[in-house]
Design a protein around this motif. Sequence first.
Motif, PDB file in Angstrom:
ATOM      1  N   LYS A  34       0.853  -1.182   0.000  1.00 49.16           N
ATOM      2  CA  LYS A  34       0.000   0.000   0.000  1.00 49.16           C
ATOM      3  C   LYS A  34       0.887   1.229   0.000  1.00 49.16           C
ATOM      4  O   LYS A  34       1.804   1.344   0.779  1.00 49.16           O
ATOM      5  CB  LYS A  34      -0.905   0.008   1.228  1.00 49.16           C
ATOM      6  N   ARG A  35       0.537   2.120  -0.935  1.00 50.35           N
ATOM      7  CA  ARG A  35       1.284   3.371  -1.015  1.00 50.35           C
ATOM      8  C   ARG A  35       0.365   4.504  -0.632  1.00 50.35           C
ATOM      9  O   ARG A  35      -0.850   4.382  -0.663  1.00 50.35           O
ATOM     10  CB  ARG A  35       1.771   3.603  -2.453  1.00 50.35           C
ATOM     11  N   LYS A  36       0.944   5.621  -0.346  1.00 53.19           N
ATOM     12  CA  LYS A  36       0.148   6.813  -0.099  1.00 53.19           C
ATOM     13  C   LYS A  36      -0.521   7.185  -1.416  1.00 53.19           C
ATOM     14  O   LYS A  36      -0.050   6.837  -2.486  1.00 53.19           O
ATOM     15  CB  LYS A  36       1.037   7.968   0.376  1.00 53.19           C
ATOM     16  N   PHE A  37      -1.641   7.908  -1.317  1.00 54.08           N
ATOM     17  CA  PHE A  37      -2.323   8.340  -2.532  1.00 54.08           C
ATOM     18  C   PHE A  37      -1.376   9.187  -3.365  1.00 54.08           C
ATOM     19  O   PHE A  37      -0.769  10.133  -2.881  1.00 54.08           O
ATOM     20  CB  PHE A  37      -3.559   9.194  -2.203  1.00 54.08           C
ATOM     21  N   SER A  38      -1.314   8.869  -4.629  1.00 50.04           N
ATOM     22  CA  SER A  38      -0.514   9.694  -5.523  1.00 50.04           C
ATOM     23  C   SER A  38      -1.319  10.943  -5.879  1.00 50.04           C
ATOM     24  O   SER A  38      -2.531  10.986  -5.693  1.00 50.04           O
ATOM     25  CB  SER A  38      -0.156   8.910  -6.786  1.00 50.04           C
ATOM     26  N   LEU A  43      -6.442  13.815  -7.107  1.00 53.49           N
ATOM     27  CA  LEU A  43      -7.250  14.656  -7.998  1.00 53.49           C
ATOM     28  C   LEU A  43      -8.553  13.957  -8.376  1.00 53.49           C
ATOM     29  O   LEU A  43      -9.607  14.590  -8.432  1.00 53.49           O
ATOM     30  CB  LEU A  43      -6.469  14.998  -9.265  1.00 53.49           C
ATOM     31  N   LYS A  44      -8.478  12.660  -8.651  1.00 58.15           N
ATOM     32  CA  LYS A  44      -9.683  11.910  -9.009  1.00 58.15           C
ATOM     33  C   LYS A  44     -10.690  11.945  -7.865  1.00 58.15           C
ATOM     34  O   LYS A  44     -11.871  12.198  -8.073  1.00 58.15           O
ATOM     35  CB  LYS A  44      -9.332  10.461  -9.332  1.00 58.15           C
ATOM     36  N   TYR A  45     -10.217  11.682  -6.646  1.00 54.60           N
ATOM     37  CA  TYR A  45     -11.119  11.704  -5.502  1.00 54.60           C
ATOM     38  C   TYR A  45     -11.663  13.102  -5.237  1.00 54.60           C
ATOM     39  O   TYR A  45     -12.835  13.269  -4.898  1.00 54.60           O
ATOM     40  CB  TYR A  45     -10.432  11.138  -4.258  1.00 54.60           C
ATOM     41  N   ALA A  46     -10.838  14.100  -5.400  1.00 58.96           N
ATOM     42  CA  ALA A  46     -11.295  15.487  -5.214  1.00 58.96           C
ATOM     43  C   ALA A  46     -12.377  15.825  -6.246  1.00 58.96           C
ATOM     44  O   ALA A  46     -13.387  16.452  -5.911  1.00 58.96           O
ATOM     45  CB  ALA A  46     -10.127  16.456  -5.315  1.00 58.96           C
ATOM     46  N   ALA A  47     -12.175  15.388  -7.495  1.00 62.28           N
ATOM     47  CA  ALA A  47     -13.166  15.655  -8.544  1.00 62.28           C
ATOM     48  C   ALA A  47     -14.482  14.951  -8.229  1.00 62.28           C
ATOM     49  O   ALA A  47     -15.567  15.534  -8.403  1.00 62.28           O
ATOM     50  CB  ALA A  47     -12.627  15.198  -9.896  1.00 62.28           C
TER      51      ALA A  47
END
Length: 187
Positions: A34-38, A43-47
């Motif tokens: 698991k990585r931190k959100f790129s 941006l996708k989640y914010a949109a």
Amino acid sequence: MEHFEVLIKNNYNAQILSTEQLKRILDSSGVRHKRKFSFPTQLKYAAIIILFLGSVFSIYLSQRAYIIVHDFATEVAYNHEKKLPPEIQTNSVNQLNQELNKLNFKIVLPERITGTMTLIGGRYCSVDNRIAAQLKLENQNSEIVTCYVFRKEETFDFDQEIVNKNVKVTIWNSDHLIYAIASDVNP
């Protein structure tokens, strides 16, 4: 017994994979750490969140507009049913503007009214606690209709026809005025 525990511990320690072996197994299996959100993922989640909130806000505004228009229509229908005569008898909009000088706007009648109706007179009125002009008009069928003109404070446009009890109310707006024509519904 202690010697036996040491033997078991050594046996298990010999069975443990090295860090490199674990990494190769994970890489070949397609499982990733698991990585931190790129940034693109953020941006996708914010949109998505913005679209969701925009939709909720849009629904709220349309519901608010619906309530405001129906409140106007209810009050206009109520005032129309009183059948109050005009205090100023005239067919001149200019004379009404002079006589109704406490209005915070100038009465301007659009072609939609002047093309099909004749002005009989007017009086002061209120709609939603706003000062308004209540105009009596005669339509092409010689029926008396009431037109309410008041200042537009809303940011949305009006263009609806609502029947409230036995009164049909048609509401629309210009740039700065709202017009509501009330007429009796023939049963």
